[in-house]
Design an enzyme around this catalytic site. Structure first.
Site, short mmCIF file in Angstrom:
data_model
loop_
_atom_site.label_atom_id
_atom_site.label_comp_id
_atom_site.label_asym_id
_atom_site.label_seq_id
_atom_site.Cartn_x
_atom_site.Cartn_y
_atom_site.Cartn_z
N LYS A 162 0.44 0.59 14.95
CA LYS A 162 1.82 0.48 15.42
C LYS A 162 2.10 -0.70 16.37
O LYS A 162 3.26 -1.03 16.62
CB LYS A 162 2.24 1.78 16.14
CG LYS A 162 2.38 2.96 15.21
CD LYS A 162 3.61 2.82 14.32
CE LYS A 162 3.58 3.73 13.12
NZ LYS A 162 3.61 3.05 11.83
N HIS B 44 0.85 -1.19 0.00
CA HIS B 44 0.00 0.00 0.00
C HIS B 44 0.89 1.24 0.00
O HIS B 44 1.63 1.47 0.94
CB HIS B 44 -0.92 0.01 1.23
CG HIS B 44 -2.09 -0.90 1.09
ND1 HIS B 44 -3.36 -0.56 1.45
CD2 HIS B 44 -2.17 -2.16 0.58
CE1 HIS B 44 -4.19 -1.56 1.18
NE2 HIS B 44 -3.48 -2.55 0.66
N PRO C 116 -4.86 1.41 18.45
CA PRO C 116 -4.56 0.86 17.12
C PRO C 116 -4.61 1.86 15.97
O PRO C 116 -4.31 1.50 14.83
CB PRO C 116 -5.64 -0.22 16.94
CG PRO C 116 -6.73 0.16 17.87
CD PRO C 116 -6.11 0.88 19.01
N TYR D 115 -9.33 6.02 6.77
CA TYR D 115 -9.54 6.39 8.17
C TYR D 115 -10.52 7.56 8.17
O TYR D 115 -10.33 8.51 7.41
CB TYR D 115 -8.24 6.87 8.82
CG TYR D 115 -7.19 5.81 9.05
CD1 TYR D 115 -7.07 5.18 10.29
CD2 TYR D 115 -6.29 5.44 8.05
CE1 TYR D 115 -6.09 4.22 10.52
CE2 TYR D 115 -5.31 4.48 8.28
CZ TYR D 115 -5.22 3.89 9.51
OH TYR D 115 -4.25 2.93 9.75
N TYR E 222 3.85 6.91 9.74
CA TYR E 222 3.00 5.77 9.36
C TYR E 222 3.81 4.64 8.75
O TYR E 222 3.59 3.47 9.06
CB TYR E 222 1.90 6.24 8.40
CG TYR E 222 0.77 5.24 8.26
CD1 TYR E 222 -0.29 5.22 9.16
CD2 TYR E 222 0.78 4.29 7.24
CE1 TYR E 222 -1.32 4.29 9.06
CE2 TYR E 222 -0.24 3.36 7.12
CZ TYR E 222 -1.29 3.37 8.04
OH TYR E 222 -2.30 2.43 7.92
P1 RFL Z 1 0.62 -10.75 22.14
O1 RFL Z 1 0.20 -10.90 20.73
O2 RFL Z 1 -0.39 -10.33 23.13
O3 RFL Z 1 1.25 -12.14 22.57
C1 RFL Z 1 1.56 -12.43 23.92
C2 RFL Z 1 1.46 -13.91 24.09
O4 RFL Z 1 1.78 -14.24 25.45
C3 RFL Z 1 0.86 -15.20 25.91
N1 RFL Z 1 0.80 -15.15 27.37
C4 RFL Z 1 1.37 -16.04 28.17
N2 RFL Z 1 2.13 -17.12 27.92
C5 RFL Z 1 2.57 -17.85 28.97
N3 RFL Z 1 2.24 -17.56 30.27
C6 RFL Z 1 1.49 -16.50 30.57
N4 RFL Z 1 1.16 -16.22 31.84
C7 RFL Z 1 1.02 -15.68 29.49
N5 RFL Z 1 0.26 -14.56 29.44
C8 RFL Z 1 0.14 -14.26 28.15
C9 RFL Z 1 -0.45 -14.85 25.23
O5 RFL Z 1 -1.35 -15.94 25.17
C10 RFL Z 1 0.05 -14.41 23.85
O6 RFL Z 1 0.05 -15.49 22.93
O7 RFL Z 1 1.85 -9.74 22.26
P2 RFL Z 1 3.11 -9.48 21.32
O8 RFL Z 1 3.72 -10.76 20.86
O9 RFL Z 1 3.93 -8.47 22.01
O10 RFL Z 1 2.49 -8.84 19.97
C11 RFL Z 1 1.90 -7.58 20.02
C12 RFL Z 1 0.72 -7.50 19.06
O11 RFL Z 1 -0.08 -8.66 19.19
C13 RFL Z 1 -0.15 -6.29 19.39
O12 RFL Z 1 0.65 -5.14 19.55
C14 RFL Z 1 -1.15 -5.95 18.31
O13 RFL Z 1 -1.95 -7.04 17.93
C15 RFL Z 1 -2.05 -4.87 18.91
N6 RFL Z 1 -3.32 -4.83 18.26
C16 RFL Z 1 -3.37 -4.24 17.05
N7 RFL Z 1 -2.25 -3.66 16.56
C17 RFL Z 1 -2.27 -3.09 15.35
O14 RFL Z 1 -1.23 -2.60 14.91
N8 RFL Z 1 -3.46 -3.07 14.63
C18 RFL Z 1 -4.62 -3.66 15.10
O15 RFL Z 1 -5.63 -3.67 14.44
C19 RFL Z 1 -4.60 -4.27 16.36
N9 RFL Z 1 -5.71 -4.85 16.87
C20 RFL Z 1 -4.46 -5.42 18.86
C21 RFL Z 1 -5.65 -5.43 18.13
C22 RFL Z 1 -4.42 -5.97 20.15
C23 RFL Z 1 -5.56 -6.53 20.74
N10 RFL Z 1 -5.48 -7.01 22.09
C24 RFL Z 1 -4.21 -7.24 22.71
C25 RFL Z 1 -6.56 -7.05 22.98
C26 RFL Z 1 -6.78 -6.04 18.67
C27 RFL Z 1 -6.74 -6.59 19.97
C28 RFL Z 1 -8.00 -7.25 20.47
C1 PHB Z 2 -6.44 -3.60 10.56
O1 PHB Z 2 -6.47 -3.92 9.37
O2 PHB Z 2 -6.80 -4.39 11.44
C2 PHB Z 2 -5.94 -2.26 10.95
C3 PHB Z 2 -5.43 -1.42 9.98
C4 PHB Z 2 -4.98 -0.17 10.34
C5 PHB Z 2 -5.06 0.24 11.65
C6 PHB Z 2 -5.56 -0.61 12.63
C7 PHB Z 2 -6.02 -1.86 12.27
O3 PHB Z 2 -4.62 1.47 11.99
#
Ligand code: RFL
Ligand code: PHB
Length: 409
Positions: free
Chosen positions: A316, A91, A312, A220, A404
């Site tokens: 990032k 993109h 989100p 957005y 970004y």
């Molecule tokens: P994760 O992905 O939360 O992985 C952490 C892992 O640790 C495990 N864990 C344990 N394992 C052993 N013992 C324990 N006591 C433990 N406690 C936890 C968990 O099961 C998990 O598998 O963190 P990591 O690896 O640092 O990765 C970070 C990313 O996942 C996160 O920053 C993003 O997904 C944030 N986020 C989003 N970021 C974006 O850039 N765009 C998004 O659209 C977006 N949507 C989201 C999100 C985070 C969400 N969370 C955390 C509620 C949507 C959600 C719902």
């Molecule tokens: C997504 O595709 O889940 C997404 C994309 C851009 C964002 C957050 C989430 O800023």
């Protein structure tokens, strides 16, 4: 995986605590933990990943979708980018709308040719699992009661339960990659640790649908009734979000209600082009800005959501986890291969410098595009002025674009 499972299940027949030795014990098998494991493995550094959830659960979490070039390059270095190269969508820009006005951000032009790639976090995780399996890396799922011990000695340990059996890992270092709710951050004494936090009085309701995305780029949108985002995973899979009250129940959001709300917040031409259909996933996520300092303490090093959370809006979260892993993997390699401790000593400061800039950007983009229930008319006009400035200023657009696509590691 098979090898380590055999080892543990055979030993699980005995009643004594099982002891495993490794160089780096990694807590958490999300993207941060798996990518760190893979990079260390490729550099001959032994490690074990402990994950609380079953693999299927980890792979069913729908999260981020936008990858910075730094993460794409790191996945290439980890040799897990074959599918990403084939299926990821480059993109080179996106639209940002405010109360119906649309401003196009040409990422490539504003940043000298840089861009982002749309490829789901779920797919990144799946690719990492496959590579780790092929290399017989040790990823242990469904561990309980993970606890960190003796982090301020030369012999830190991690204890946990697996199939009802107590187990212990003795490691040189412990990497806390266990997300926001994991135990690693809590292992830093409160006298040392300082938390910085902002919460937002709303959440994002996300929906995934097997419909063609509304356009080729992300949109957005800030609107009088709240934020909306059109994103995607592929040509036949769309991801949409609307800002909603934090205590809303997903059950109260029928597909029809979601589509109607989304349409009402989008610029007219975008709403008109929207293809609707049944949802295949819907969930509400809270928005939070959070940083823990320092990101390391003696033999413990935090990476990803374990140390920081961003709302989100700037996409990032996953990308910050990747830059932490970049710094930390190199620091471990310097320690084990070159006897150089300095990068590990500097890890927290190095990572935090980039973390705070991403926090600033995510906070700024969140403030620009959301409806804040307690906002007064002065703040409303500031928000409108901010968008007006963005629309009219190449410098403002370039600042947005530079952040970004991701600041350099
Ligand atoms: P994760 O992905 O939360 O992985 C952490 C892992 O640790 C495990 N864990 C344990 N394992 C052993 N013992 C324990 N006591 C433990 N406690 C936890 C968990 O099961 C998990 O598998 O963190 P990591 O690896 O640092 O990765 C970070 C990313 O996942 C996160 O920053 C993003 O997904 C944030 N986020 C989003 N970021 C974006 O850039 N765009 C998004 O659209 C977006 N949507 C989201 C999100 C985070 C969400 N969370 C955390 C509620 C949507 C959600 C719902
Ligand atoms: C997504 O595709 O889940 C997404 C994309 C851009 C964002 C957050 C989430 O800023």
């Amino acid at each position: 995986r098979a090898a380590s499972f055999r080892l543990l299940s055979r030993a699980a027949q005995s009643r004594a605590t099982i002891l495993v030795k490794t160089q780096v014990a990694i807590i958490g098998g999300g993207p941060a933990g798996l990518l760190l494991s893979r990079l260390l493995h490729l550099n001959g550094i032994d490690n074990v990943v402990l994950e609380r959830r079953p693999r299927e659960y980890v792979l069913s979490r729908i999260r981020a979708g936008v990858l910075e070039q730094g993460l794409v390059e790191l996945l290439h270095e980890a040799d897990v980018d074959k599918r990403l190269q084939a299926e990821g969508e480059v993109h080179a820009g996106f639209d940002i709308a405010f109360h119906g006005d649309v401003c196009h951000i040409d990422l490539a032009e504003l940043t000298g040719g840089r861009n982002v790639v749309v490829y789901g976090q779920t797919e990144v995780t799946r690719d990492l699992y496959e590579a780790l399996d092929a290399a017989e890396a040790k990823v242990i799922h469904e561990v309980d009661n993970v606890a960190l011990h003796a982090l301020d000695t030369d012999n830190p340990t991690v204890t946990f339960d697996l199939n009802g059996q107590k187990q212990q890992i003795s490691a040189v270092f412990v990497a806390g990659c266990d997300g926001f709710h994991g135990p690693s951050r809590q292992a830093i004494p409160t006298s040392i640790r300082k938390d910085y936090e902002l919460t937002y009085p709303f959440g994002w309701l996300g929906m995934l649908s097997e419909t063609p995305p509304v356009g080729v780029e992300l949109v957005y949108a800030g609107h009088e009734s709240g934020f909306a985002l059109c994103s995607m995973r592929s040509r036949m899979l769309s991801r949409y979000y609307v800002q909603c009250p934090i205590d809303d129940d997903v059950a109260d959001w029928s597909d029809d209600r979601f589509w109607d709300e989304l349409k009402s917040r989008l610029p007219t031409n975008v709403a008109g082009a929207l293809v609707t259909g049944p949802s295949i996933e819907k969930s509400i996520a809270p928005l939070r800005s959070f940083v823990c300092e320092p990101m390391s303490w003696n033999r413990l090093f935090l990476a990803g959501d374990a140390a920081h959370i961003v709302p989100p809006t700037g996409a990032k979260g996953l990308n910050l986890a990747a830059s932490d892993v970049y710094y930390l993997s190199r620091a471990f390699i310097d320690y084990f291969d070159r006897d150089n401790e300095s990068p590990l000593e500097e890890y927290s400061g190095t990572a935090l410098a980039r973390v705070w800039k991403a926090e600033r950007f995510s906070w700024w983009m969140t403030r620009l595009l959301h409806l804040f229930p307690d906002q007064n008319n002065f703040e409303q006009n500031l928000q409108a002025a901010e968008f007006d400035y963005l629309q009219g200023s190449l410098a403002a657009k370039a600042t947005l674009a530079e952040n970004y696509v991701g600041l350099e590691y």
